[in-house]
Design an enzyme around this catalytic site. Structure first.
Site, PDB file in Angstrom:
ATOM      1  N   ARG A 285      98.190  -3.111 -17.922  1.00 58.84           N
ATOM      2  CA  ARG A 285      99.249  -3.468 -18.863  1.00 58.84           C
ATOM      3  C   ARG A 285      99.385  -4.983 -18.880  1.00 58.84           C
ATOM      4  NH1 ARG A 285     104.432  -4.191 -17.376  1.00 58.84           N
ATOM      5  NH2 ARG A 285     104.459  -2.655 -15.709  1.00 58.84           N
ATOM      6  N   HIS A 289     106.545  -3.880 -19.318  1.00 54.46           N
ATOM      7  CA  HIS A 289     106.666  -2.426 -19.450  1.00 54.46           C
ATOM      8  C   HIS A 289     107.305  -2.083 -20.790  1.00 54.46           C
ATOM      9  CE1 HIS A 289     107.344   1.737 -18.387  1.00 54.46           C
ATOM     10  NE2 HIS A 289     108.620   1.598 -18.683  1.00 54.46           N
ATOM     11  N   TYR A 298     107.529  -9.522 -10.691  1.00 53.64           N
ATOM     12  CA  TYR A 298     106.900  -8.667  -9.685  1.00 53.64           C
ATOM     13  C   TYR A 298     105.379  -8.749  -9.649  1.00 53.64           C
ATOM     14  CZ  TYR A 298     106.748  -5.592 -13.845  1.00 53.64           C
ATOM     15  OH  TYR A 298     106.557  -5.084 -15.107  1.00 53.64           O
TER      16      TYR A 298
END
Length: 392
Positions: A285, A289, A298
């Protein structure tokens, strides 16, 4: 992290698992380790031979290759436009597929018209392959409808927000068409995060026991929101299929040819009565998200840059150019088509009518309910207060 070609290595098999003929097996799902996967195009755009899967793309023509490239480019352009629309306040939320174009286009183009697709909420490329108007995908994210298309017109179910639940729906549908004697197949999409849901485990159990003609297509994009895959499983996801008694295979999810070949194999297997298959498309990805997420909190730039080097669109372009299957005019025309698509989608979204505010009270109960009637009346009074100046 570069996926090296290992065509000369002897493939390793494990019981119940389809050989992936070409990649090293890792004992743990360790970050940075070389994954075992099926690959037909390297990140540099070089063709890799594969004795098991070459036959599924052996007859592909230059025109079809250009079509796959066009699919990925237009899907990415649509996705970028949707992200921009959300940032401009035109959509409430958007789940980007950036980086996952090959996994979706390769698998979507492997399906037949009579196959049935159960997506999550990120399968914009698969929707494109099934003939769903991209503008219709945005109605739900704008809050004006619950999907915007008839599932039975394209054999493409409405987007599912509840994580993993569509795998149960897909399994039940597959069991039904098997009882009807149909030779079609079902494909259910989900992500690495959803693979930890109980619904997915139940789907695996039922599909195996009843030999359902379903392909479970997991897009492992490495992150379940902010949770890395190694925090969810101690083994590669495709190996989970062994415990349920059906094959699993991991494919290079950034290689559209490999995804096309593996998905064709899995769907043919389902149609011929051999039961379910788990396909793990190992991809990444590239974006957030959803547009409410900040991935810089993160994960680091080094990881993202390593995956940018394996971009699925650039990979196929390199192969097309090296094989003399296209010219600069093709890319120029596609660029213009891409911009036209973005403009059309933007105009369509802004022209969408506001929903009926009272529609939320419809179909709550089959025969109506006194409490819903009371709530409808209270809401009507609230709305009327704005016209009177009381609610301003």
């Amino acid at each position: 992290m570069t996926v090296e070609s290992t065509a000369a290595r002897k493939p390793r098999r494990s019981a119940g698992t389809k050989s992936t003929a070409g990649k090293r097996t890792t004992a743990r799902n360790t970050p940075g380790a070389e994954p075992e996967l099926v690959q037909l195009l390297t990140p540099e755009g070089e063709r890799v031979k594969n004795a098991e899967y070459d036959k599924y793309v052996a007859g592909i023509t230059p025109d079809e290759l250009r079509g796959l490239y066009r699919d990925m480019v237009l899907t990415r352009r649509f996705d970028a436009e949707a992200t921009s629309l959300q940032r401009q306040g035109e959509l409430g939320l958007w789940a980007s597929l950036l980086g996952q174009e090959a996994a979706q286009i390769g698998s979507g183009r492997a399906t037949r018209e009579d196959d049935y697709v159960f997506p999550t909420y990120r399968e914009h490329g698969v929707a494109w392959c099934r003939g769903v108007d991209p503008a219709n995908l945005l109605g739900m994210f704008r809050g004006v409808n619950n999907g915007g298309w008839d599932p039975n017109s394209n054999n493409f179910q409405l987007y599912t927000i509840v994580i993993g639940s569509q795998t149960l729906h897909a399994t039940g549908y597959a069991m039904g068409i098997a009882k009807d004697g149909a030779d079609s197949a079902v494909i259910a999409y989900f992500g690495d995060g959803a693979s930890s849901q109980g619904d997915v485990a139940e789907s695996f159990t039922f599909s195996a026991v009843y030999n359902a003609p379903v392909v479970f297509f997991c897009q492992n994009n490495q992150w379940a929101i902010s949770e890395p895959t190694e925090k969810q499983t101690r083994v590669p996801l495709y190996q989970r299929a062994q415990g349920y008694g059906f094959p699993g295979v991991r494919v290079d999810g950034n290689d559209v040819l490999a995804v096309l070949a593996v998905t064709k194999w899995a769907l043919e297997r389902a149609r011929s009565g051999e039961g379910p298959t788990l396909v793990e498309a190992y991809t990444y990805r590239m974006g957030a998200h959803t547009t409410s997420d900040d991935p810089t909190r993160y994960r680091g730039d080094e990881e993202r840059l390593a995956w940018e080097a394996k971009d699925p669109i650039l990979r196929l372009r390199r192969y097309l150019e090296a094989s003399n299957h296209t010219d600069e005019g093709f890319f120029t025309e596609l660029e213009a088509e891409s911009e036209a698509l973005g403009k059309r989608v933007r105009e369509a979204v802004r022209a969408m009518p506001d929903p009926d505010h009272f529609a939320i009270f419809e179909n709550v109960y089959a025969d109506g309910h006194a409490l819903v009637d009371e709530e409808r009346a209270q809401f009507a009074a609230y709305q009327a207060s704005f016209a009177d100046g009381e609610g301003a």
